[in-house]
Design a protein around this motif. Structure first.
Motif, PDB file in Angstrom:
ATOM      1  N   ARG A 195      -6.154   3.198 -11.691  1.00 25.63           N
ATOM      2  CA  ARG A 195      -5.314   4.039 -10.846  1.00 25.63           C
ATOM      3  C   ARG A 195      -3.903   4.129 -11.407  1.00 25.63           C
ATOM      4  NH1 ARG A 195      -4.066   2.243  -4.730  1.00 25.63           N
ATOM      5  NH2 ARG A 195      -2.725   0.799  -5.845  1.00 25.63           N
ATOM      6  N   LEU A 216       0.837  -1.207   0.000  1.00 28.61           N
ATOM      7  CA  LEU A 216       0.000   0.000   0.000  1.00 28.61           C
ATOM      8  C   LEU A 216       0.865   1.248   0.000  1.00 28.61           C
ATOM      9  CD1 LEU A 216      -2.737  -1.042   2.577  1.00 28.61           C
ATOM     10  CD2 LEU A 216      -3.045  -0.719   0.130  1.00 28.61           C
ATOM     11  N   LEU A 248      -5.031  -1.554  -3.238  1.00 27.73           N
ATOM     12  CA  LEU A 248      -5.983  -0.443  -3.216  1.00 27.73           C
ATOM     13  C   LEU A 248      -6.027   0.123  -1.809  1.00 27.73           C
ATOM     14  CD1 LEU A 248      -8.908  -1.948  -5.321  1.00 27.73           C
ATOM     15  CD2 LEU A 248      -7.078  -0.433  -6.070  1.00 27.73           C
ATOM     16  N   PHE A 249      -6.173   1.449  -1.704  1.00 30.07           N
ATOM     17  CA  PHE A 249      -6.230   2.068  -0.384  1.00 30.07           C
ATOM     18  C   PHE A 249      -7.613   1.795   0.214  1.00 30.07           C
ATOM     19  CE2 PHE A 249      -3.435   5.084  -2.895  1.00 30.07           C
ATOM     20  CZ  PHE A 249      -2.279   4.431  -2.526  1.00 30.07           C
ATOM     21  N   VAL A 278      -1.629   7.342   3.845  1.00 21.95           N
ATOM     22  CA  VAL A 278      -2.049   5.949   3.676  1.00 21.95           C
ATOM     23  C   VAL A 278      -1.831   5.135   4.964  1.00 21.95           C
ATOM     24  CG1 VAL A 278      -1.614   3.801   2.414  1.00 21.95           C
ATOM     25  CG2 VAL A 278      -1.717   5.977   1.185  1.00 21.95           C
ATOM     26  N   TYR A 322      -5.752   9.531  -6.555  1.00 25.80           N
ATOM     27  CA  TYR A 322      -4.617   9.717  -5.655  1.00 25.80           C
ATOM     28  C   TYR A 322      -3.374  10.199  -6.394  1.00 25.80           C
ATOM     29  CZ  TYR A 322      -1.365   8.887  -1.826  1.00 25.80           C
ATOM     30  OH  TYR A 322      -0.425   9.047  -0.849  1.00 25.80           O
ATOM     31  N   ARG A 366     -12.186  -4.665  -8.490  1.00 20.87           N
ATOM     32  CA  ARG A 366     -10.963  -4.203  -7.823  1.00 20.87           C
ATOM     33  C   ARG A 366      -9.806  -4.184  -8.799  1.00 20.87           C
ATOM     34  NH1 ARG A 366     -11.176  -7.837  -2.491  1.00 20.87           N
ATOM     35  NH2 ARG A 366     -13.328  -7.307  -2.098  1.00 20.87           N
ATOM     36  N   MET A 383     -10.099   4.692   1.057  1.00 14.09           N
ATOM     37  CA  MET A 383     -10.491   5.653   0.032  1.00 14.09           C
ATOM     38  C   MET A 383     -11.491   4.991  -0.918  1.00 14.09           C
ATOM     39  SD  MET A 383      -6.918   7.415  -1.049  1.00 14.09           S
ATOM     40  CE  MET A 383      -5.669   7.780   0.176  1.00 14.09           C
ATOM     41  N   ASN A 413      -9.125   6.496  -4.861  1.00 12.71           N
ATOM     42  CA  ASN A 413      -7.986   5.686  -5.270  1.00 12.71           C
ATOM     43  C   ASN A 413      -7.444   6.134  -6.619  1.00 12.71           C
ATOM     44  OD1 ASN A 413      -7.013   3.095  -3.761  1.00 12.71           O
ATOM     45  ND2 ASN A 413      -9.185   3.277  -3.256  1.00 12.71           N
ATOM     46  N   TYR A 425     -16.227   1.696  -1.588  1.00 14.37           N
ATOM     47  CA  TYR A 425     -14.916   1.398  -1.047  1.00 14.37           C
ATOM     48  C   TYR A 425     -14.448   0.046  -1.589  1.00 14.37           C
ATOM     49  CZ  TYR A 425     -15.267   5.337   2.081  1.00 14.37           C
ATOM     50  OH  TYR A 425     -15.345   6.609   2.571  1.00 14.37           O
ATOM     51  N   PRO A 426     -13.129  -0.164  -1.646  1.00 14.29           N
ATOM     52  CA  PRO A 426     -12.631  -1.422  -2.219  1.00 14.29           C
ATOM     53  C   PRO A 426     -13.295  -2.662  -1.618  1.00 14.29           C
ATOM     54  CG  PRO A 426     -10.816   0.073  -1.905  1.00 14.29           C
ATOM     55  CD  PRO A 426     -12.038   0.751  -1.327  1.00 14.29           C
TER      56      PRO A 426
END
Lengths: 266, 356
Positions: free
Chosen positions: B149, A162, B89-90, A180, B101, B142, B93, B98, B133-134
């Protein structure tokens, strides 16, 4: 889980266990509503003890001291504890890493009397005037270990890719950490903060060693009063402390259980 | 490929302690190509990709992008992006968050950022999922967020680390087609790491095969399939029969090889001298059943051990006199031999290759 039925024996054992653990606490709460000034005689329900608290200047001053110390020591312990966790998990195999990890547990198992005494010696040696600052320092030393352990557990399960993704998308190491990493480990950091806060609020032994004139904390006040006889007021203060700690522990449990994103995703 | 080189990897070596992860690899990637780094796990392909991305630095050698040395440049300042195997993936977010970003740090103004985000959402077919969200997305969604992204900053090169590894089989095949189509449309150079040779064959313009840290061969799927540089490549790309023997005579294009049982066969050879122990690679589809009593070159006597009807052909497993197992893919119409039957296999010398 639902398939297993509780047998009568299990129910009895559970009830006895819970009674043993929580009976005394319940008694404190019940007697805080006692109308009598005598702790051992029940004279009917009253909330007088709670109303009386606000008028007790010494008690309010002790509460204020405790809250201030708890807030400051929890903040410092959270920052230092989180940094220590980052170093231990991310720092690779630096010299003494194993020793530092082991040392984390020392404040947890060392008798508080010993910690308190050693801090007292230190403060005297440094000629540091004892007061709220020294109590806060003492609480940081204890609480930091808890914060580190809690945050460390979360960091170990943290997916480093991440951070790499954030770097790959143009973030500097610092931006990646604050954008993050920190939001994802925030529940653990928050839990660590609350633990540190309650540890400070509860502590009697370290505070007794490290405090000086004018820095009487709430537990010290309660302990001092209780030696002269337990009044409903003491019971009321204790009940409020119990409520505060219970609430914090529930919050900590929820924070620790919460998976990143899962609870945000609503 | 006559298009210009975008990435030049020169004699790169990477060690982790005593282990050599990447050994003296040199490779040029052409602008706009779809390149697959293929190899078994632990062969160094991921490490090589991570060095291109900037997450690892080579111990020796250079990595150039558009002629400029990348070594020492941190990942955030390299004009290339990576799609991670786990997608990375964040979780805190949304889909939009994502994808946006990287855009927030791309030097674009707000309007351009919004336009680019909308374009990416559309390309990745994520319309209606912007605020999810993811954790609320399916695996395929995903995967598309991760791709969008990584592409949002319009990288010079997109690095893909096992991008389809987490998808189930049926989804993987349709996603392969989408990925290939997307790459052709955008014209972006794609470098993909995979251990799945079928995936590499169907996606790549060129494949680089790695083994134990070394780049063994790089070439088009057809090249590596038809002219494998080694036994390892032959066995790794597609099904191959490797028949052990010794070179007894060497000609400009062909070599004559004697097998252990005395049978002599001919095969194309680029290397090898008389006396060398080599293997002759014959693909199962290049072997055919021959009538046993008709003599001819390149005949192998074998006994059938198993057969399977495949619809468009018959798959036969047989055992040579030497005890070696051999696979044959006979085309439809051929009579299906019985188990235990003695057969004679034939192949054209052109279709067989000497590998060392």
């Amino acid at each position: 889980m639902s398939a297993a039925r509780l047998s009568p024996l299990n129910v009895t054992a559970l009830a006895l266990g819970l009674a043993f653990l929580y009976g005394p606490i319940l008694l404190v709460v019940v007697f805080s509503f006692n109308a009598s000034r005598l702790a051992t005689v029940w004279a009917g329900f009253s909330t007088g003890a709670y109303r009386g608290l606000l008028d007790n200047a010494a008690l309010m001053s002790a509460l204020w001291t405790s809250l201030r110390i708890a807030l400051v020591s929890a903040c410092v312990a959270t920052v230092l504890g989180t940094l220590a966790a980052l170093a231990l998990v991310r720092g690779g195999r630096f010299l003494g890493r194993g020793m530092f990890t082991g040392l984390l547990y020392v404040p947890l198992v060392l008798p508080e009397v010993v910690t308190g005494l050693s801090l007292l010696l230190l403060f005297v040696a440094l000629d540091l005037g004892r007061g709220t600052v020294t109590v806060a320092i003492a609480h940081v030393t204890l609480a930091m270990s808890f914060v580190t352990l809690v945050v460390q557990a979360r960091l170990i399960g943290f997916d480093r890719s991440l951070e790499e993704a954030a770097r790959d998308l143009g973030a500097s190491p610092l931006q990646a950490f604050f954008g993050v990493t920190l939001p994802i480990i925030a529940p653990a950091v928050g839990a660590g903060f609350l633990l540190a806060f309650t540890l400070s609020l509860d502590d009697l032994v370290l505070a007794s060693f490290a405090s000086g004139p004018g820095s009487t904390t709430l537990p010290m006040y309660v302990f001092g009063q209780a030696r002269r006889g337990v009044t409903p007021e003491i019971n009321a203060v204790s009940s409020l402390l119990i409520a505060a700690v219970a609430l914090t522990l529930v919050t900590v449990t929820l924070l620790m259980k919460r998976r990143a994103g899962a609870s945000l995703a609503r | 490929m006559d298009s210009k080189t975008i990435i030049r990897i020169q004699t790169v070596t990477k060690r982790f302690g005593p282990a050599v992860a990447v050994r003296n690899v040199s490779l040029d990637l052409a602008e706009g190509e779809f390149f697959c780094l293929l190899g078994p796990s632990g062969c160094g392909k991921s490490t090589l990709m991570r060095m291109i991305a900037g997450f690892e630095e080579p111990d020796e050698g250079r990595i150039e992008l558009d002629g400029a040395d990348l070594v020492g440049t941190p990942p955030e300042r390299r004009p290339l992006n990576m799609m991670f195997q786990s997608y990375a993936l964040f979780p805190h977010m949304t889909v939009s968050g994502n994808i946006a970003y990287g855009l927030r740090r791309g030097g674009l103004d707000k309007a351009e950022q919004a336009a680019r985000l909308a374009e990416m959402i559309r390309i990745a077919r994520l319309d209606g999922f912007e605020t999810r969200y993811p954790a609320q997305l399916s695996g395929g969604q995903r995967q598309r967020v991760a791709l969008a992204r990584a592409l949002a900053r319009r990288p010079r090169v997109l690095l893909l680390d096992e991008p389809l590894g987490a998808l189930d089989r049926s989804l993987r095949e349709s996603t392969q087609a989408e990925l290939k189509e997307l790459q052709a449309r955008l014209g972006t150079t794609f470098v993909m790491v995979t251990h799945d040779q079928d995936e590499a064959m169907s996606l790549a313009d060129r494949i680089g095969i790695m083994q134990a840290g070394s780049l063994i061969q790089a070439g088009s799927p057809r090249e590596v399939y038809e002219r494998p540089a080694s036994r390892f490549v032959a066995g790794f790309i597609g099904a191959a029969n490797l028949i052990e023997g010794t070179i007894i005579r060497r000609e400009p294009v062909f070599a004559r090889i004697a097998l252990a049982d005395g049978t002599e066969i001919e095969a194309r050879a680029e290397t090898g001298e008389p006396g060398d122990a080599v293997a002759v690679m014959v693909r199962p589809e290049h072997l055919s059943l021959a009538a046993g009593d008709v003599p001819g070159p390149n005949r192998l006597a074998a006994t059938v051990t198993a057969t399977a009807f495949l619809g468009d052909g018959v798959s036969i497993r047989a055992r040579l006199a030497s005890g070696q197992d051999i696979r044959v893919l006979a085309h439809g119409g051929a009579p299906e031999p019985l188990r235990g039957e003695a057969i004679t296999l034939a192949f054209a010398a052109d279709a067989a290759r000497v590998v060392t």
